[in-house]
Design an enzyme around this catalytic site. Structure first.
Site, PDB file in Angstrom:
ATOM      1  N   ARG A  47       0.846  -1.185   0.000  1.00 33.58           N
ATOM      2  CA  ARG A  47       0.000   0.000   0.000  1.00 33.58           C
ATOM      3  C   ARG A  47       0.887   1.243   0.000  1.00 33.58           C
ATOM      4  O   ARG A  47       1.807   1.361   0.804  1.00 33.58           O
ATOM      5  CB  ARG A  47      -0.936   0.024   1.221  1.00 33.58           C
ATOM      6  CG  ARG A  47      -2.077  -0.980   1.150  1.00 33.58           C
ATOM      7  CD  ARG A  47      -3.047  -0.610   0.054  1.00 33.58           C
ATOM      8  NE  ARG A  47      -4.150  -1.549  -0.071  1.00 33.58           N
ATOM      9  CZ  ARG A  47      -4.169  -2.592  -0.896  1.00 33.58           C
ATOM     10  NH1 ARG A  47      -3.113  -2.838  -1.660  1.00 33.58           N
ATOM     11  NH2 ARG A  47      -5.226  -3.375  -0.960  1.00 33.58           N
ATOM     12  N   ARG A  74      -6.875  27.907  -3.522  1.00 34.75           N
ATOM     13  CA  ARG A  74      -6.235  26.611  -3.363  1.00 34.75           C
ATOM     14  C   ARG A  74      -5.684  26.177  -4.716  1.00 34.75           C
ATOM     15  O   ARG A  74      -6.439  25.826  -5.620  1.00 34.75           O
ATOM     16  CB  ARG A  74      -7.235  25.584  -2.822  1.00 34.75           C
ATOM     17  CG  ARG A  74      -7.710  25.875  -1.402  1.00 34.75           C
ATOM     18  CD  ARG A  74      -6.558  25.883  -0.413  1.00 34.75           C
ATOM     19  NE  ARG A  74      -7.004  26.017   0.974  1.00 34.75           N
ATOM     20  CZ  ARG A  74      -6.182  26.056   2.013  1.00 34.75           C
ATOM     21  NH1 ARG A  74      -4.871  25.988   1.816  1.00 34.75           N
ATOM     22  NH2 ARG A  74      -6.651  26.165   3.231  1.00 34.75           N
ATOM     23  N   ALA A  86      -8.144  26.907   9.404  1.00 34.53           N
ATOM     24  CA  ALA A  86      -7.565  25.576   9.582  1.00 34.53           C
ATOM     25  C   ALA A  86      -6.071  25.643   9.370  1.00 34.53           C
ATOM     26  O   ALA A  86      -5.545  26.609   8.802  1.00 34.53           O
ATOM     27  CB  ALA A  86      -8.200  24.581   8.610  1.00 34.53           C
ATOM     28  N   LEU A  88      -2.065  23.058   9.721  1.00 34.51           N
ATOM     29  CA  LEU A  88      -1.369  21.805   9.967  1.00 34.51           C
ATOM     30  C   LEU A  88      -0.895  21.689  11.417  1.00 34.51           C
ATOM     31  O   LEU A  88      -0.620  22.691  12.084  1.00 34.51           O
ATOM     32  CB  LEU A  88      -0.153  21.699   9.047  1.00 34.51           C
ATOM     33  CG  LEU A  88      -0.434  21.670   7.550  1.00 34.51           C
ATOM     34  CD1 LEU A  88       0.883  21.757   6.781  1.00 34.51           C
ATOM     35  CD2 LEU A  88      -1.200  20.415   7.163  1.00 34.51           C
ATOM     36  N   GLU A 103      -3.809  29.148  14.633  1.00 37.89           N
ATOM     37  CA  GLU A 103      -4.335  29.287  13.274  1.00 37.89           C
ATOM     38  C   GLU A 103      -5.481  30.295  13.215  1.00 37.89           C
ATOM     39  O   GLU A 103      -5.589  31.072  12.263  1.00 37.89           O
ATOM     40  CB  GLU A 103      -4.801  27.934  12.744  1.00 37.89           C
ATOM     41  CG  GLU A 103      -3.675  26.949  12.456  1.00 37.89           C
ATOM     42  CD  GLU A 103      -2.817  27.354  11.271  1.00 37.89           C
ATOM     43  OE1 GLU A 103      -3.209  28.275  10.517  1.00 37.89           O
ATOM     44  OE2 GLU A 103      -1.737  26.754  11.095  1.00 37.89           O
ATOM     45  N   GLU A 107      -5.099  33.535  10.749  1.00 40.72           N
ATOM     46  CA  GLU A 107      -5.922  33.652   9.544  1.00 40.72           C
ATOM     47  C   GLU A 107      -7.050  34.668   9.673  1.00 40.72           C
ATOM     48  O   GLU A 107      -7.547  35.159   8.654  1.00 40.72           O
ATOM     49  CB  GLU A 107      -6.502  32.288   9.175  1.00 40.72           C
ATOM     50  CG  GLU A 107      -5.429  31.277   8.762  1.00 40.72           C
ATOM     51  CD  GLU A 107      -6.009  30.018   8.163  1.00 40.72           C
ATOM     52  OE1 GLU A 107      -7.246  29.809   8.244  1.00 40.72           O
ATOM     53  OE2 GLU A 107      -5.234  29.219   7.597  1.00 40.72           O
ATOM     54  N   PRO A 125      -8.844   8.313   4.288  1.00 39.47           N
ATOM     55  CA  PRO A 125      -8.204   7.211   5.010  1.00 39.47           C
ATOM     56  C   PRO A 125      -7.713   6.070   4.129  1.00 39.47           C
ATOM     57  O   PRO A 125      -6.904   5.257   4.585  1.00 39.47           O
ATOM     58  CB  PRO A 125      -9.307   6.731   5.962  1.00 39.47           C
ATOM     59  CG  PRO A 125     -10.585   7.170   5.323  1.00 39.47           C
ATOM     60  CD  PRO A 125     -10.262   8.468   4.646  1.00 39.47           C
ATOM     61  N   GLY A 126      -8.159   6.009   2.878  1.00 44.07           N
ATOM     62  CA  GLY A 126      -7.656   4.984   1.977  1.00 44.07           C
ATOM     63  C   GLY A 126      -6.298   5.318   1.404  1.00 44.07           C
ATOM     64  O   GLY A 126      -5.633   4.439   0.827  1.00 44.07           O
ATOM     65  N   GLU A 130      -3.809  11.553   7.239  1.00 50.10           N
ATOM     66  CA  GLU A 130      -4.305  12.823   7.766  1.00 50.10           C
ATOM     67  C   GLU A 130      -5.541  12.647   8.638  1.00 50.10           C
ATOM     68  O   GLU A 130      -6.571  12.138   8.204  1.00 50.10           O
ATOM     69  CB  GLU A 130      -4.635  13.792   6.642  1.00 50.10           C
ATOM     70  CG  GLU A 130      -5.134  15.144   7.158  1.00 50.10           C
ATOM     71  CD  GLU A 130      -5.487  16.113   6.062  1.00 50.10           C
ATOM     72  OE1 GLU A 130      -5.891  17.238   6.389  1.00 50.10           O
ATOM     73  OE2 GLU A 130      -5.355  15.757   4.877  1.00 50.10           O
ATOM     74  N   GLU A 155      -2.738  33.225   1.879  1.00 46.50           N
ATOM     75  CA  GLU A 155      -3.443  33.819   3.013  1.00 46.50           C
ATOM     76  C   GLU A 155      -3.614  35.327   2.871  1.00 46.50           C
ATOM     77  O   GLU A 155      -4.496  35.915   3.507  1.00 46.50           O
ATOM     78  CB  GLU A 155      -2.710  33.491   4.316  1.00 46.50           C
ATOM     79  CG  GLU A 155      -2.790  32.018   4.707  1.00 46.50           C
ATOM     80  CD  GLU A 155      -2.131  31.758   6.044  1.00 46.50           C
ATOM     81  OE1 GLU A 155      -1.484  32.696   6.582  1.00 46.50           O
ATOM     82  OE2 GLU A 155      -2.251  30.635   6.546  1.00 46.50           O
TER      83      GLU A 155
END
Length: 228
Positions: A47, A74, A86, A88, A103, A107, A125-126, A130, A155
């Site tokens: 995987r 984005r 949001a 990291l 954050e 922001e 999740p596959g 994260e 930003e």
């Protein structure tokens, strides 16, 4: 009869990893390959996935039951998206709550006195590690001017807008908003409001969904502790 929610709980269940290869090291995340077996008897399979530091997001709700949305460019999708604040989990030693508070200030130049955990989710999740914790921030105030962050790059174009919760829900269900933390948070905030916020849990609750913040040797259901 009410369905027992415990039967719907995701559970931590690590399997045997035989080897691990770094395929590509990135600025924020890496691409790795692992060989894993589901049981001791089964043959291993490969995987590939992104190893991601995780993230936090903040649903900001004011006294008029309006949620704060921000518009930001984005580049991977070449689009301006309406989102919620949001960022990291990429600062060493910083807790998820501290990251969310940082954050929010960076922001939006806002801070909050009341913090709760609204929900958590895996973004993909596959194919990625994260995990994102979404906080609900209330009792809002501006950050002092001398402590305000100078926003750069994408930003620098952030636009802020307070939106009635019902209108934000309609925007999600009409296919106008696509950012996953925003869609999840808007719907969850609306339901939490309908339930008089009884579903919220502590902002300091262990982040068991995130492999890096998980209690050592933790197995079984991922069930954050509710507020007392």
């Amino acid at each position: 009869m009410q369905f027992p929610l415990e039967e719907l709980a995701d559970s931590i269940d690590p399997r045997t990893t035989h080897n691990r290869t770094l395929l590509c090291g990135g600025r924020i995340w890496d691409v790795v390959r692992e060989n894993v077996s589901l049981t001791e008897e089964s043959a291993p399979f490969e995987r590939d996935f992104l190893e991601h530091p995780g993230a936090v997001a903040i649903a900001v709700l004011n006294e008029d039951q309006q949620i704060l949305l921000i518009r930001q460019y984005r580049h991977p999708v070449r689009a301006n998206l309406w989102e919620i604040p949001a960022g990291l989990l990429d600062v060493a030693g910083e807790t998820p709550l501290e990251a969310a508070q940082r954050e929010l200030a960076e922001e939006t130049s806002l801070c909050a006195k009341q913090w709760d955990t609204l929900m958590e989710f895996y973004n993909s999740p596959g194919g990625s590690t994260e995990a994102c914790r979404v906080f609900l921030a209330r009792d809002i105030a501006p950050v002092d001017k001398e402590h305000q962050h100078i926003r750069e790059d994408e930003e620098s174009e952030i636009i802020m807008r307070w939106v009635n919760l019902k209108d934000a829900v309609s925007a999600v269900l009409s296919g106008y908003i696509h950012n996953p933390s925003a869609t999840n948070a808007i719907l969850a905030t609306y339901i939490a409001h309908q339930q008089n916020f009884s579903s919220l849990y502590s902002a300091h609750s262990p982040f068991e969904a995130h492999p890096r913040y998980r209690t050592k040797d933790c197995t079984g259901p991922i069930r954050p502790a509710k507020n007392s």
